[in-house]
Design an enzyme around this catalytic site. Structure first.
Site, PDB file in Angstrom:
ATOM      1  N   GLU A 172       0.724  -1.104   0.054  1.00 20.27           N
ATOM      2  CA  GLU A 172      -0.081   0.041   0.037  1.00 20.27           C
ATOM      3  C   GLU A 172       0.810   1.263   0.060  1.00 20.27           C
ATOM      4  OE1 GLU A 172      -2.250   2.574   3.282  1.00 20.27           O
ATOM      5  OE2 GLU A 172      -2.747   0.329   3.413  1.00 20.27           O
ATOM      6  N   ARG A 202       1.559  10.215   0.226  1.00 20.01           N
ATOM      7  CA  ARG A 202       1.975  11.203   1.302  1.00 20.01           C
ATOM      8  C   ARG A 202       3.209  11.982   0.683  1.00 20.01           C
ATOM      9  NH1 ARG A 202       1.793   7.897   6.998  1.00 20.01           N
ATOM     10  NH2 ARG A 202      -0.090   7.381   7.209  1.00 20.01           N
ATOM     11  N   LYS A 224     -11.296   0.004   6.565  1.00 17.76           N
ATOM     12  CA  LYS A 224      -9.808   0.182   7.405  1.00 17.76           C
ATOM     13  C   LYS A 224     -10.253   0.696   8.718  1.00 17.76           C
ATOM     14  CE  LYS A 224      -5.650   2.846   7.048  1.00 17.76           C
ATOM     15  NZ  LYS A 224      -4.808   3.724   6.278  1.00 17.76           N
TER      16      LYS A 224
END
Length: 212
Positions: free
Chosen positions: A41, A45, A128
């Site tokens: 994943e 960012r 999540k």
């Protein structure tokens, strides 16, 4: 999309990778695959995220997704790069709907009953649970799972070798996300041998938990 979800569940672990340079993507991918965990994943960012996803996805032997996706336009960027799933820290209808339009699996964040119900309204049954450690940890996941029998969770945030078992022992946990096997500093230093070692250790630990 169901196939992607099944593969994530098969491995039980989702390495959360922060890439500062796309030039390191091949090394990280090699280390993960060699360590027995062909999953990544890659978080949005950094500016290197999309290209890193592109490099990893092009291999064809990994399940590669995008993390920290906040907007529909980022879904497009991730999908264009080859991501097969998209992870968000929270629940966004525009992100979930764009994922459906692009044919990629959406894993939105949900840590309250109301958020889980909103996700169900959007057709999402795997969410999540983030940030796990500061949102009640494994006990909170168990509590949420009780009234939502058909919902699966991917706890992420504050999880490592010492508490991994607390989450993997919960039937409603589909997989666990974490970055301890892919430390940002090791990636930046190019120490992919250590990344491979940490990954293999994580895979072995998850395997032991599955046998408990």
């Amino acid at each position: 999309m169901s196939d992607v979800l099944a593969r994530l569940g098969e491995h039980r672990l989702v390495p959360v990778v922060v890439m500062d340079s796309a030039s390191d993507a091949s090394g990280v991918a090699d280390a993960l695959v060699a360590g027995g965990l062909p999953v990544a994943e890659v978080t949005f960012r950094t500016a290197a995220a999309a290209e890193s996803i592109r490099v990893m996805a092009a291999r064809g032997d990994m399940v590669v997704g995008a993390g920290t996706v906040l907007t529909a336009s980022q879904v497009d960027e991730a999908a264009d790069a080859g991501a097969s799933y998209v992870v968000s820290p929270g629940l966004s209808r525009s992100v979930v709907e764009r994922c459906a339009e692009r044919g990629v699996l959406a894993l939105p964040g949900a840590v309250t009953a109301s958020e889980v119900m909103a996700a169900l309204d959007m057709g999402v049954t795997t969410v999540k649970f983030f940030p796990a450690a500061t949102s009640g940890g494994a006990a909170a996941v168990k509590a949420l799972a009780a009234p939502f029998k058909d919902v699966r969770f991917v706890p992420t945030g504050g999880i490592g070798p010492k508490n991994l078992h607390e989450y993997l022992s919960i039937p409603a946990v589909h997989a666990v996300g974490g970055s301890w096997m892919v430390p940002r500093g090791l990636i930046a230093a190019g120490d992919f041998d250590e990344v491979q070692r940490l990954t293999a250790e994580a895979v072995a630990l998850a395997g032991k938990e599955a046998l408990v």
